[in-house]
Design a protein around this motif. Structure first.
Motif, PDB file in Angstrom:
ATOM      1  N   ALA A  79      50.893 -61.166  16.897  1.00 46.36           N
ATOM      2  CA  ALA A  79      50.517 -61.651  15.609  1.00 46.36           C
ATOM      3  C   ALA A  79      49.124 -61.146  15.179  1.00 46.36           C
ATOM      4  O   ALA A  79      48.954 -60.655  14.069  1.00 46.36           O
ATOM      5  N   ALA A  80      48.176 -60.875  16.147  1.00 50.50           N
ATOM      6  CA  ALA A  80      46.754 -60.478  16.034  1.00 50.50           C
ATOM      7  C   ALA A  80      46.821 -59.014  15.452  1.00 50.50           C
ATOM      8  O   ALA A  80      46.134 -58.561  14.315  1.00 50.50           O
ATOM      9  N   LYS A  81      47.969 -58.383  16.195  1.00 52.67           N
ATOM     10  CA  LYS A  81      47.937 -56.753  15.491  1.00 52.67           C
ATOM     11  C   LYS A  81      48.485 -56.662  14.380  1.00 52.67           C
ATOM     12  O   LYS A  81      48.085 -55.949  13.422  1.00 52.67           O
ATOM     13  N   ARG A  82      49.267 -57.637  13.900  1.00 50.34           N
ATOM     14  CA  ARG A  82      49.955 -57.485  12.480  1.00 50.34           C
ATOM     15  C   ARG A  82      48.749 -57.676  11.632  1.00 50.34           C
ATOM     16  O   ARG A  82      48.929 -57.382  10.267  1.00 50.34           O
ATOM     17  N   ALA A  83      47.967 -58.833  11.709  1.00 58.21           N
ATOM     18  CA  ALA A  83      46.998 -59.117  10.861  1.00 58.21           C
ATOM     19  C   ALA A  83      45.740 -58.471  10.969  1.00 58.21           C
ATOM     20  O   ALA A  83      44.943 -58.281  10.100  1.00 58.21           O
ATOM     21  N   GLY A  84      45.718 -57.644  11.884  1.00 60.07           N
ATOM     22  CA  GLY A  84      44.817 -56.737  11.801  1.00 60.07           C
ATOM     23  C   GLY A  84      43.405 -57.262  12.450  1.00 60.07           C
ATOM     24  O   GLY A  84      42.216 -56.794  12.187  1.00 60.07           O
ATOM     25  N   VAL A  85      43.493 -58.319  13.343  1.00 62.38           N
ATOM     26  CA  VAL A  85      42.395 -58.790  14.035  1.00 62.38           C
ATOM     27  C   VAL A  85      41.697 -57.989  14.675  1.00 62.38           C
ATOM     28  O   VAL A  85      42.095 -56.909  15.519  1.00 62.38           O
ATOM     29  N   GLY A  86      40.424 -57.795  14.867  1.00 62.69           N
ATOM     30  CA  GLY A  86      39.445 -56.790  15.520  1.00 62.69           C
ATOM     31  C   GLY A  86      38.987 -57.083  17.027  1.00 62.69           C
ATOM     32  O   GLY A  86      38.497 -56.303  17.632  1.00 62.69           O
ATOM     33  N   HIS A  87      39.168 -58.355  17.185  1.00 59.73           N
ATOM     34  CA  HIS A  87      38.380 -58.606  18.599  1.00 59.73           C
ATOM     35  C   HIS A  87      39.118 -60.070  19.146  1.00 59.73           C
ATOM     36  O   HIS A  87      39.233 -60.981  18.546  1.00 59.73           O
ATOM     37  N   LEU A  88      39.546 -60.091  20.303  1.00 59.44           N
ATOM     38  CA  LEU A  88      40.253 -60.870  20.965  1.00 59.44           C
ATOM     39  C   LEU A  88      39.214 -61.386  22.240  1.00 59.44           C
ATOM     40  O   LEU A  88      38.845 -60.722  22.933  1.00 59.44           O
ATOM     41  N   VAL A  89      38.895 -62.665  22.325  1.00 62.66           N
ATOM     42  CA  VAL A  89      37.729 -63.208  23.341  1.00 62.66           C
ATOM     43  C   VAL A  89      38.581 -64.309  24.140  1.00 62.66           C
ATOM     44  O   VAL A  89      39.509 -65.003  23.792  1.00 62.66           O
ATOM     45  N   LEU A  90      38.876 -64.098  25.375  1.00 60.28           N
ATOM     46  CA  LEU A  90      39.475 -64.980  26.369  1.00 60.28           C
ATOM     47  C   LEU A  90      38.604 -65.579  27.371  1.00 60.28           C
ATOM     48  O   LEU A  90      37.673 -64.935  27.886  1.00 60.28           O
ATOM     49  N   ILE A  91      38.821 -66.908  27.461  1.00 64.50           N
ATOM     50  CA  ILE A  91      38.421 -67.477  28.727  1.00 64.50           C
ATOM     51  C   ILE A  91      39.277 -67.464  30.043  1.00 64.50           C
ATOM     52  O   ILE A  91      40.424 -67.716  29.709  1.00 64.50           O
ATOM     53  N   SER A  92      38.643 -67.202  31.101  1.00 64.39           N
ATOM     54  CA  SER A  92      39.757 -67.085  32.195  1.00 64.39           C
ATOM     55  C   SER A  92      38.712 -67.810  33.511  1.00 64.39           C
ATOM     56  O   SER A  92      37.675 -68.341  33.081  1.00 64.39           O
ATOM     57  N   ILE A  93      39.215 -67.628  34.716  1.00 68.16           N
ATOM     58  CA  ILE A  93      38.560 -68.542  35.827  1.00 68.16           C
ATOM     59  C   ILE A  93      38.159 -67.308  36.778  1.00 68.16           C
ATOM     60  O   ILE A  93      38.716 -66.477  37.323  1.00 68.16           O
ATOM     61  N   VAL A  94      36.945 -67.472  37.377  1.00 69.57           N
ATOM     62  CA  VAL A  94      36.387 -66.813  38.524  1.00 69.57           C
ATOM     63  C   VAL A  94      37.447 -66.918  39.578  1.00 69.57           C
ATOM     64  O   VAL A  94      37.819 -68.199  40.084  1.00 69.57           O
ATOM     65  N   GLY A  95      37.893 -66.027  40.347  1.00 64.08           N
ATOM     66  CA  GLY A  95      38.742 -65.973  41.529  1.00 64.08           C
ATOM     67  C   GLY A  95      40.351 -65.790  40.978  1.00 64.08           C
ATOM     68  O   GLY A  95      41.017 -65.688  41.946  1.00 64.08           O
ATOM     69  N   VAL A  96      40.453 -65.590  39.810  1.00 63.05           N
ATOM     70  CA  VAL A  96      41.967 -65.317  39.429  1.00 63.05           C
ATOM     71  C   VAL A  96      42.469 -64.097  40.295  1.00 63.05           C
ATOM     72  O   VAL A  96      43.697 -64.209  40.367  1.00 63.05           O
ATOM     73  N   ASP A  97      41.624 -62.905  40.663  1.00 66.56           N
ATOM     74  CA  ASP A  97      42.147 -61.944  41.342  1.00 66.56           C
ATOM     75  C   ASP A  97      42.168 -62.050  42.801  1.00 66.56           C
ATOM     76  O   ASP A  97      42.265 -61.126  43.679  1.00 66.56           O
ATOM     77  N   ARG A  98      41.522 -63.270  43.371  1.00 58.00           N
ATOM     78  CA  ARG A  98      41.284 -63.342  44.786  1.00 58.00           C
ATOM     79  C   ARG A  98      41.858 -64.360  45.458  1.00 58.00           C
ATOM     80  O   ARG A  98      42.027 -64.603  46.518  1.00 58.00           O
ATOM     81  N   VAL A  99      42.222 -65.467  44.396  1.00 58.97           N
ATOM     82  CA  VAL A  99      42.803 -66.832  45.148  1.00 58.97           C
ATOM     83  C   VAL A  99      44.179 -66.910  44.667  1.00 58.97           C
ATOM     84  O   VAL A  99      44.519 -66.978  43.638  1.00 58.97           O
TER      85      VAL A  99
END
Length: 254
Positions: A79-99
């Motif tokens: 939907a963001a691509k169809r609307a031409g949104v310029g910036h996506l900001v995501l909250i994630s978690i420390v350790g998602v690639d390690r735990v």
């Protein structure tokens, strides 16, 4: 004026992000299943195109432990691509690639969806929120013998401080994966339980719990921590004091 959309904008983190962005003078849209203006379930995407129309930046805070986060992220990106949104900001978690925790693996896949979207993106990983730690301890304290995972350390961070960081990132150019954000102190789970019991006036026997498996070994190794990025200011003890103060005289922090 920049138009920003916050998914999960009525949640623990999202409502703080919405308030902070509003204070900074942005036009903010609140998207959630219970939003009055933009009631959207990201897992099926209905109503999403109308919500993102004319939006410059999307701050993605929506998440659930019951499944569907990857589909939600895919629908949001489309939907963001169809609307031409310029910036996506995501909250994630420390350790998602390690735990090796199922929810963490899902969050990592969501990161990959955002990174591969073809849209400018920013990802911020943080340690556990004070609110989550409180909820975990509150649940464990329902038993007279309070189980405490041995050797596990946590670095709680203040939700409002994370929201301020997210809002600042949303107002800037896409930055990719930014520095992790951790709370000011690293505590053992036992220490946090003691702080909780003192603040709530409860008496419980703390019982060390040894849990087999790769996930707890990773936690015991501190792979969920960001000690070099202890940039948070408000401690868990501060959080407990504030919770007691706002509860008012004669009422419990619980």
């Amino acid at each position: 004026m920049t138009t920003m959309l916050v998914t999960g904008g009525t949640g623990t983190l999202g409502r703080h992000v919405v308030a902070r962005l509003g204070e900074l003078g942005h036009d903010v849209r609140v998207l959630s299943r219970h939003s009055a203006a933009y009631p959207v379930d990201l897992r099926d995407g209905s109503g999403l195109d109308a919500a993102v129309a004319g939006v410059d930046v999307v701050v993605h805070c929506a998440s659930t432990r019951t499944g569907g986060d990857e589909q939600a992220a895919s629908n949001l990106v489309a939907a963001a691509k169809r609307a031409g949104v310029g910036h996506l900001v995501l909250i994630s978690i420390v350790g998602v690639d390690r735990v090796p925790l199922g929810y963490y693996a899902t969050k990592l896949r969501v990161e990959k969806i955002i990174e591969g979207s073809g849209i400018g993106w920013t990802v911020l990983r943080t340690t556990q929120f004070h609110d989550l730690v409180f909820t975990i301890l509150h649940g464990a304290a329902k038993l007279p013998l309070m189980p405490v995972a041995s050797g596990v350390r946590i670095q709680p961070v203040e939700t409002a401080e994370v929201s301020a960081r997210l809002a600042a990132l949303a107002a800037r150019a896409p930055a990719g994966r930014v520095a992790d954000m951790g709370g000011p102190e690293v505590h053992t789970l036992r220490e946090l339980a003691q702080l909780y019991l003192r603040a709530t006036g409860r008496r419980r026997v703390l019982v060390p719990l040894w849990v087999p498996g790769r996930t707890f070994r990773a936690l015991q190794r501190g792979l969920n921590l960001a000690p070099d990025q202890a940039v948070g200011k408000r401690t868990f003890e501060d959080f407990l004091r504030e919770r007691a103060r706002t509860a008012g005289p004669g009422t419990s922090v619980r």
